[in-house]
Design a protein around this motif. Structure first.
Motif, PDB file in Angstrom:
ATOM      1  N   PHE A   9       0.831  -1.204   0.000  1.00  0.00           N
ATOM      2  CA  PHE A   9       0.000   0.000   0.000  1.00  0.00           C
ATOM      3  C   PHE A   9       0.869   1.260   0.000  1.00  0.00           C
ATOM      4  O   PHE A   9       0.649   2.176  -0.795  1.00  0.00           O
ATOM      5  N   VAL A  10       1.859   1.277   0.881  1.00  0.00           N
ATOM      6  CA  VAL A  10       2.759   2.432   0.963  1.00  0.00           C
ATOM      7  C   VAL A  10       3.478   2.639  -0.369  1.00  0.00           C
ATOM      8  O   VAL A  10       3.585   3.770  -0.866  1.00  0.00           O
ATOM      9  N   LEU A  11       3.951   1.554  -0.979  1.00  0.00           N
ATOM     10  CA  LEU A  11       4.682   1.669  -2.238  1.00  0.00           C
ATOM     11  C   LEU A  11       3.789   2.157  -3.378  1.00  0.00           C
ATOM     12  O   LEU A  11       4.233   2.955  -4.214  1.00  0.00           O
ATOM     13  N   VAL A  12       2.535   1.726  -3.403  1.00  0.00           N
ATOM     14  CA  VAL A  12       1.604   2.230  -4.429  1.00  0.00           C
ATOM     15  C   VAL A  12       1.374   3.727  -4.235  1.00  0.00           C
ATOM     16  O   VAL A  12       1.420   4.509  -5.194  1.00  0.00           O
ATOM     17  N   GLU A  13       1.137   4.145  -2.995  1.00  0.00           N
ATOM     18  CA  GLU A  13       0.901   5.571  -2.725  1.00  0.00           C
ATOM     19  C   GLU A  13       2.125   6.416  -3.068  1.00  0.00           C
ATOM     20  O   GLU A  13       2.003   7.494  -3.661  1.00  0.00           O
ATOM     21  N   LEU A  14       3.303   5.937  -2.699  1.00  0.00           N
ATOM     22  CA  LEU A  14       4.521   6.672  -3.035  1.00  0.00           C
ATOM     23  C   LEU A  14       4.735   6.737  -4.542  1.00  0.00           C
ATOM     24  O   LEU A  14       5.174   7.757  -5.074  1.00  0.00           O
ATOM     25  N   THR A  15       4.418   5.652  -5.254  1.00  0.00           N
ATOM     26  CA  THR A  15       4.527   5.641  -6.708  1.00  0.00           C
ATOM     27  C   THR A  15       3.614   6.689  -7.331  1.00  0.00           C
ATOM     28  O   THR A  15       4.024   7.437  -8.237  1.00  0.00           O
ATOM     29  N   LEU A  16       2.378   6.754  -6.856  1.00  0.00           N
ATOM     30  CA  LEU A  16       1.435   7.748  -7.379  1.00  0.00           C
ATOM     31  C   LEU A  16       1.936   9.169  -7.131  1.00  0.00           C
ATOM     32  O   LEU A  16       1.848  10.037  -7.999  1.00  0.00           O
ATOM     33  N   TYR A  17       2.467   9.411  -5.939  1.00  0.00           N
ATOM     34  CA  TYR A  17       3.017  10.728  -5.630  1.00  0.00           C
ATOM     35  C   TYR A  17       4.209  11.047  -6.527  1.00  0.00           C
ATOM     36  O   TYR A  17       4.315  12.148  -7.080  1.00  0.00           O
ATOM     37  N   LEU A  18       5.098  10.068  -6.688  1.00  0.00           N
ATOM     38  CA  LEU A  18       6.295  10.305  -7.491  1.00  0.00           C
ATOM     39  C   LEU A  18       5.982  10.494  -8.972  1.00  0.00           C
ATOM     40  O   LEU A  18       6.760  11.136  -9.687  1.00  0.00           O
ATOM     41  N   ASP A  19       4.850   9.970  -9.426  1.00  0.00           N
ATOM     42  CA  ASP A  19       4.445  10.218 -10.812  1.00  0.00           C
ATOM     43  C   ASP A  19       4.235  11.701 -11.081  1.00  0.00           C
ATOM     44  O   ASP A  19       4.438  12.173 -12.198  1.00  0.00           O
ATOM     45  N   THR A  20       3.836  12.436 -10.053  1.00  0.00           N
ATOM     46  CA  THR A  20       3.600  13.873 -10.225  1.00  0.00           C
ATOM     47  C   THR A  20       4.682  14.737  -9.583  1.00  0.00           C
ATOM     48  O   THR A  20       4.695  15.940  -9.768  1.00  0.00           O
ATOM     49  N   HIS A  21       5.582  14.127  -8.809  1.00  0.00           N
ATOM     50  CA  HIS A  21       6.671  14.854  -8.149  1.00  0.00           C
ATOM     51  C   HIS A  21       7.976  14.065  -8.326  1.00  0.00           C
ATOM     52  O   HIS A  21       8.575  13.608  -7.346  1.00  0.00           O
ATOM     53  N   PRO A  22       8.425  13.880  -9.551  1.00  0.00           N
ATOM     54  CA  PRO A  22       9.560  12.998  -9.825  1.00  0.00           C
ATOM     55  C   PRO A  22      10.908  13.464  -9.268  1.00  0.00           C
ATOM     56  O   PRO A  22      11.855  12.674  -9.226  1.00  0.00           O
ATOM     57  N   ASP A  23      10.991  14.702  -8.826  1.00  0.00           N
ATOM     58  CA  ASP A  23      12.264  15.217  -8.314  1.00  0.00           C
ATOM     59  C   ASP A  23      12.335  15.242  -6.793  1.00  0.00           C
ATOM     60  O   ASP A  23      13.286  15.780  -6.234  1.00  0.00           O
ATOM     61  N   ASP A  24      11.353  14.682  -6.121  1.00  0.00           N
ATOM     62  CA  ASP A  24      11.316  14.685  -4.660  1.00  0.00           C
ATOM     63  C   ASP A  24      12.266  13.601  -4.128  1.00  0.00           C
ATOM     64  O   ASP A  24      11.901  12.438  -3.981  1.00  0.00           O
ATOM     65  N   ILE A  25      13.485  14.016  -3.851  1.00  0.00           N
ATOM     66  CA  ILE A  25      14.538  13.091  -3.433  1.00  0.00           C
ATOM     67  C   ILE A  25      14.178  12.390  -2.126  1.00  0.00           C
ATOM     68  O   ILE A  25      14.405  11.186  -1.969  1.00  0.00           O
ATOM     69  N   LYS A  26      13.599  13.113  -1.203  1.00  0.00           N
ATOM     70  CA  LYS A  26      13.219  12.522   0.086  1.00  0.00           C
ATOM     71  C   LYS A  26      12.199  11.396  -0.116  1.00  0.00           C
ATOM     72  O   LYS A  26      12.275  10.347   0.509  1.00  0.00           O
ATOM     73  N   CYS A  27      11.251  11.608  -0.999  1.00  0.00           N
ATOM     74  CA  CYS A  27      10.235  10.598  -1.274  1.00  0.00           C
ATOM     75  C   CYS A  27      10.845   9.397  -2.003  1.00  0.00           C
ATOM     76  O   CYS A  27      10.474   8.254  -1.731  1.00  0.00           O
ATOM     77  N   ILE A  28      11.772   9.647  -2.894  1.00  0.00           N
ATOM     78  CA  ILE A  28      12.456   8.552  -3.584  1.00  0.00           C
ATOM     79  C   ILE A  28      13.225   7.700  -2.574  1.00  0.00           C
ATOM     80  O   ILE A  28      13.201   6.469  -2.643  1.00  0.00           O
ATOM     81  N   GLN A  29      13.866   8.347  -1.625  1.00  0.00           N
ATOM     82  CA  GLN A  29      14.582   7.607  -0.582  1.00  0.00           C
ATOM     83  C   GLN A  29      13.615   6.770   0.255  1.00  0.00           C
ATOM     84  O   GLN A  29      13.902   5.614   0.578  1.00  0.00           O
ATOM     85  N   GLN A  30      12.460   7.349   0.559  1.00  0.00           N
ATOM     86  CA  GLN A  30      11.449   6.622   1.320  1.00  0.00           C
ATOM     87  C   GLN A  30      10.933   5.425   0.505  1.00  0.00           C
ATOM     88  O   GLN A  30      10.768   4.326   1.035  1.00  0.00           O
TER      89      GLN A  30
END
Length: 75
Positions: A9-30
């Motif tokens: 669930f967390v990985l799906v939500e983070l994937t959706l967020y990263l689709d619209t915020h691809p430069d968010d390094i903190k989120c990529i690390q998470q």
């Protein structure tokens, strides 16, 4: 299984967020952290119960383990 589903669930939500915020390094690390934790947990569960995913996403020992129970969600 519940913990594995929580990681999914967390990985799906983070994937959706990263689709619209691809430069968010903190989120990529998470994302990478949860991906690593999920992989370790999946390996642990598969060692105990057998393969969890089909289509080459999980290894199988010989003999073929897909027909053996109980399935992880039946415990």
């Amino acid at each position: 299984m519940t913990e594995l589903q929580e990681y999914d669930f967390v990985l799906v939500e983070l994937t959706l967020y990263l689709d619209t915020h691809p430069d968010d390094i903190k989120c990529i690390q998470q994302f990478n952290e949860f991906s690593y934790k999920r992989r370790l947990l999946k390996e642990k569960m598969e060692n105990k119960y057998g393969p969890l995913q089909q289509y080459g996403n999980s290894y199988s020992n010989a003999p073929w383990q897909w027909s053996k129970g109980p399935w992880p969600w039946q415990l």
